[in-house]
Design a protein around this motif. Structure first.
Motif, mmCIF file in Angstrom:
data_model
loop_
_atom_site.group_PDB
_atom_site.id
_atom_site.type_symbol
_atom_site.label_atom_id
_atom_site.label_comp_id
_atom_site.label_asym_id
_atom_site.label_seq_id
_atom_site.Cartn_x
_atom_site.Cartn_y
_atom_site.Cartn_z
ATOM 1 N N GLY A 1 10.809 0.197 40.178
ATOM 2 C CA GLY A 1 9.358 0.175 40.306
ATOM 3 C C GLY A 1 8.994 0.042 41.766
ATOM 4 O O GLY A 1 9.842 -0.181 42.627
ATOM 5 N N ARG B 1 5.568 -1.613 36.541
ATOM 6 C CA ARG B 1 4.423 -1.348 37.404
ATOM 7 C C ARG B 1 3.421 -2.479 37.263
ATOM 8 O O ARG B 1 3.005 -2.805 36.151
ATOM 9 C CB ARG B 1 3.751 -0.025 37.039
ATOM 10 N N ALA C 1 6.006 -4.686 42.031
ATOM 11 C CA ALA C 1 6.033 -4.440 40.588
ATOM 12 C C ALA C 1 6.524 -5.656 39.806
ATOM 13 O O ALA C 1 6.340 -5.719 38.595
ATOM 14 C CB ALA C 1 6.911 -3.234 40.273
#
Length: 569
Positions: free
Chosen positions: A40, A228, A44
């Motif tokens: 990510g 995310r 994240a």
């Protein structure tokens, strides 16, 4: 059988502005001998999850909800003393920078023995024997003698192997590897990844592999979780998630990964908007910056030529009167960069890439050889005083923008410094206006001028570093690993920006990188270095598709990339 189970993990950080939820409702599991990749963008929550599992969340962060289990052990129910005992006994961690993970004042032997004796009842002699066996297992040659060395006496890859040995010396069940290969060149990275894979297969150790490098995940991970904003976007088998992503965000990440088998005109960056260089022709600030940069006829591209450049560093002292033989960092290197082109410089750590950049910028004086810029002789460092034109015409963008920007100065002062230093703009108000215009050109908001470096993300700081270099009105730009510490989507934005600026202002660029896929996207020509010597050089397509040197073929083979069939899927 499940080794690590994370269920609905939520981590929060209280502050005077309220509570920040860094991780929200994350679930994943790892079995014995399984490598689980965590990918990510920056922020994240990848490292936060690893810190929560091992019990090292920075204050005042805390686990608000969820279950964390290692086998049958409830990690959240452990007392501080029991949690401390578990770290090292059953869970170990490999950090990104081995230099900061090792004590520079202690030998490798002392650090390994101290760790073993802290976690088990073992004699010093037995601990040393086990330490030597560990170093041999992880691939350090002549471990019996090298064990008495200090960390600074090892290369970056060797130091990372020592960190892995420290993680292994207590026979852990789980190892959390947080960006273990980010600062390593492709050859050493391949060795470390092969070692991690072998330890998982042969010892049954579970790995939580945290990285922003999709190629690394594709090469070694069994399963992957995509994060995310602290939430799971999707999770599953690596081939399924990366080859047939179900979530738009995962597809966007995959689009941002540079391919090594072809060159893209531009990277696809979701929501980039004004992320590239502004090309406006009106009176917006970006247009003002563009007009200023191309004023006074400084638009003609210049080339660089090096002829038989050699650099030697004095050997280490072996006594009061003797030294070791000098170390040859560059050995008769000859190359040229065509005006207005991009030359990619690749090779392993220690190959001489950064030394070459320092010679060009005047930070290191060569023992012999000649240099020229735009057809005029380029003097060595000692013959290049502060007012010499080359100091302005040659600018450098460094790997880590945070350490290359003065943390005590706001962005306005940072950007105004080259304007003042090189006598380009004596008026303070005009310097501030030009700095604001340059921020707009590189895609940053106007209010950034009053902020400090710590208030920006890594990608934004790199944009500031690029803006500072451009304000000197350079004709030759050296980019030394400018995207290696950035995640793939931010890397794509910065690469798009560099492409725009290079074509917009006709800059001649030396782009240094260990990421061959990135070099493929930017470079018109490529030069390959090994042990201070130039192995081969030529057009990018020829180097990547028809390399002449075995060393070049090895670098290409060792580069972790997304399998072509996964991309096609």
């Amino acid at each position: 059988m499940t080794l690590l189970s994370v269920e609905d993990l939520t981590v929060r950080f209280p502050s005077r502005f309220g509570e920040l939820t860094a991780v929200e409702g994350v679930s994943l599991s790892i079995g014995p001998g399984e490598i689980h990749g965590l990918v990510g963008e920056s922020g994240a929550g990848k490292s936060t999850i690893g810190a929560a599992v091992i019990g090292l969340l920075p204050h005042p962060g805390y686990v608000a909800e969820g279950r964390l289990r290692l086998g049958e052990t409830d990690l959240r129910a452990l007392s501080p003393r029991a949690a401390h005992r578990l770290r090292g006994d059953r869970i170990s961690m490999i950090f990104q920078d081995p230099q900061t993970s090792l004590d520079p004042l202690m030998t490798v032997e002392e650090q390994l023995i101290e760790t073993m004796q802290a976690h088990s009842d073992i004699s010093r002699r037995a601990a040393r024997e086990r330490a030597v066996d560990l170093l041999e297992e992880i691939g350090i040659r002549d471990a019996e003698s090298r064990i008495s060395s200090y960390p600074h006496q090892f290369s970056g890859g060797m130091r990372q192997r020592v960190v892995i040995a420290l993680a292994l010396c207590t026979d852990p069940e789980l190892i959390i590897a947080d960006e273990p290969t980010t600062a390593l060149d492709v050859a050493v990275q391949s060795q470390v990844l092969a070692l991690i894979r072998r330890l998982a297969d042969e010892r049954g150790i579970g790995f939580l592999l945290i990285t922003h490098d999709i190629g690394v995940i594709a090469q070694v991970a069994d399963r992957v979780t995509v994060l995310r904003g602290g939430k799971v976007m999707e999770s599953g088998a690596t081939r399924q998630v990366l080859g047939q992503p179900a979530h738009d965000y995962t597809r966007d990440l995959m689009d941002s990964v540079p391919p090594i088998d072809r060159r893209l005109e531009r990277f696809r960056v979701p929501g980039e908007g004004g992320g590239g260089a502004r090309h406006a022709q009106d009176d917006r600030p970006a247009a003002q910056a563009r007009r200023w940069l191309t004023a006074e006829g400084e638009t003609e591209p210049v080339g660089l030529s090096l002829d038989e450049v050699t650099v030697r560093f004095a050997g280490a002292r072996r006594g009061l009167w003797t030294r070791e033989a000098p170390f040859v960092a560059l050995d008769g290197v000859s190359l040229s960069v065509r005006p207005g082109s991009v030359l990619g410089l690749v090779g392993e750590s220690g190959s001489g890439k950064s030394t070459l950049a320092k010679v060009i910028t005047g930070l290191v004086s060569p023992a012999s050889g000649q240099m020229s810029l735009g057809g005029e002789a380029l003097p060595a460092a000692k013959a290049r005083p502060r007012g010499h034109a080359a100091r302005r015409l040659i600018q450098m963008i460094f790997q880590d923008p945070f350490s290359s920007l003065n943390a005590r100065h706001d962005v306005g002062r940072i950007l105004g410094e080259p304007l003042w230093l090189y006598g380009l703009e004596p008026d303070a108000k005009r310097r501030r206006a030009l700095s604001a215009a340059m921020l707009d050109l590189v895609g940053l908001p106007a209010d950034a001028i009053d902020k400090y470096p710590h208030q920006f993300s890594g990608g934004q700081r790199q944009r500031i570093a690029i803006a500072r270099a451009l304000l000197a009105r350079p004709r030759f730009l050296i980019c030394d690993e400018p995207t290696s510490a950035l995640d793939v989507s931010i890397q794509a934005q910065v690469l798009n920006l560099l492409k725009d600026l290079q074509s917009l202002f006709g800059l001649t660029v030396l782009f240094i990188s260990h990421d061959l896929a990135v070099v493929r996207q930017l470079a018109d020509e490529v030069a390959v270095m090994q042990s201070g010597k130039l192995v081969e050089a030529g057009p990018t397509d020829q180097i990547f598709e028809r390399p002449r040197a075995d060393y070049t073929r090895d670098l290409l083979r060792l580069t972790p990339v997304m399998p072509a069939e996964w991309r096609a899927a």
